[in-house]
Write a protein that holds these residues in place. Structure first.
Motif, PDB file in Angstrom:
ATOM      1  N   GLY A 103      -0.428  -3.656  12.147  1.00  0.00           N
ATOM      2  CA  GLY A 103      -0.727  -2.719  11.072  1.00  0.00           C
ATOM      3  C   GLY A 103      -2.140  -2.898  10.565  1.00  0.00           C
ATOM      4  N   GLU A 104      -2.318  -2.628   9.284  1.00  0.00           N
ATOM      5  CA  GLU A 104      -3.660  -2.704   8.717  1.00  0.00           C
ATOM      6  C   GLU A 104      -3.616  -3.234   7.298  1.00  0.00           C
ATOM      7  OE1 GLU A 104      -4.855   1.562   7.155  1.00  0.00           O
ATOM      8  OE2 GLU A 104      -4.226   1.674   9.246  1.00  0.00           O
ATOM      9  N   VAL A 105      -4.753  -3.769   6.897  1.00  0.00           N
ATOM     10  CA  VAL A 105      -4.954  -4.239   5.529  1.00  0.00           C
ATOM     11  C   VAL A 105      -6.270  -3.627   5.057  1.00  0.00           C
ATOM     12  CG1 VAL A 105      -5.349  -6.249   4.053  1.00  0.00           C
ATOM     13  CG2 VAL A 105      -3.743  -6.412   5.966  1.00  0.00           C
ATOM     14  N   ASP A 106      -6.229  -2.873   3.988  1.00  0.00           N
ATOM     15  CA  ASP A 106      -7.426  -2.203   3.459  1.00  0.00           C
ATOM     16  C   ASP A 106      -8.140  -1.376   4.529  1.00  0.00           C
ATOM     17  OD1 ASP A 106      -6.965  -3.343   0.945  1.00  0.00           O
ATOM     18  OD2 ASP A 106      -8.150  -5.121   1.449  1.00  0.00           O
ATOM     19  N   GLY A 107      -7.360  -0.714   5.387  1.00  0.00           N
ATOM     20  CA  GLY A 107      -7.939   0.167   6.395  1.00  0.00           C
ATOM     21  C   GLY A 107      -8.470  -0.532   7.631  1.00  0.00           C
ATOM     22  N   LEU A 108      -8.339  -1.858   7.699  1.00  0.00           N
ATOM     23  CA  LEU A 108      -8.813  -2.606   8.862  1.00  0.00           C
ATOM     24  C   LEU A 108      -7.618  -3.227   9.582  1.00  0.00           C
ATOM     25  CD1 LEU A 108     -11.897  -4.328   7.212  1.00  0.00           C
ATOM     26  CD2 LEU A 108     -11.929  -2.490   8.908  1.00  0.00           C
ATOM     27  N   PRO A 109      -7.729  -3.408  10.914  1.00  0.00           N
ATOM     28  CA  PRO A 109      -6.570  -3.898  11.681  1.00  0.00           C
ATOM     29  C   PRO A 109      -6.194  -5.334  11.338  1.00  0.00           C
ATOM     30  CG  PRO A 109      -8.536  -3.844  13.053  1.00  0.00           C
ATOM     31  CD  PRO A 109      -8.901  -3.189  11.749  1.00  0.00           C
ATOM     32  N   ALA A 110      -4.900  -5.601  11.427  1.00  0.00           N
ATOM     33  CA  ALA A 110      -4.377  -6.959  11.249  1.00  0.00           C
ATOM     34  C   ALA A 110      -3.578  -7.310  12.499  1.00  0.00           C
ATOM     35  CB  ALA A 110      -3.475  -7.030  10.019  1.00  0.00           C
TER      36      ALA A 110
END
Length: 140
Positions: A103-110
């Motif tokens: 998924g993502e965190v603050d629009g960046l990939p995790a």
């Protein structure tokens, strides 16, 4: 499946890794580092009590990319090395690991990392496929 014997690190292993990464470990210090790697392998045998260890791929959230020419190579390496904190121990203990999008965190990939028992990559592939089939980790 019985747990195979732990790999024993040698001074030559340490020197090869050091040379590859430019760490500068001396021939005199290599045996002590080899002993530490072997001890770290034993410490991670906690994985033997579970099928898969699940953890973040990196210890921090993603950062925006550095613009081309916006940093020296030394600055780029200095920014990247701390991100290896979760993966590097398993590189030296030879536990199989697999990272997949989570998924993502603050629009960046995790990323999510699965770590398995020695020589049991097949379990990691099955777990990763099952997670990816849920669609939960898709990065849009």
């Amino acid at each position: 499946m019985p747990t195979p014997p732990l790999p024993q690190a040698t001074a030559d292993d340490v020197l090869a890794i050091s040379d590859h990464l430019g760490l500068g470990v001396s021939r005199d210090d290599a045996p002590e580092y080899a002993w530490l790697v072997t001890e770290q392998s034993r410490a991670y045998e906690a994985v033997a009590d579970v099928d898969v260890l699940v953890m973040p791929t990196t210890p921090t959230t993603a950062r925006p990319l550095i613009e081309r020419g916006g940093a020296t190579i030394s600055e780029e390496v200095a920014a990247a090395v701390p991100l290896l904190r979760n993966t590097c121990p398993f590189d030296v203990t030879h536990h199989p690991g697999l990272s997949i999008p989570a998924g993502e965190v603050d629009g960046l990939p995790a990323g999510m990392m699965f770590v398995g028992k020695h020589l049991d990559e097949a379990t990691l592939y099955r777990v990763a496929a099952a997670y990816e089939a849920t669609g939960e980790g898709a990065y849009r």
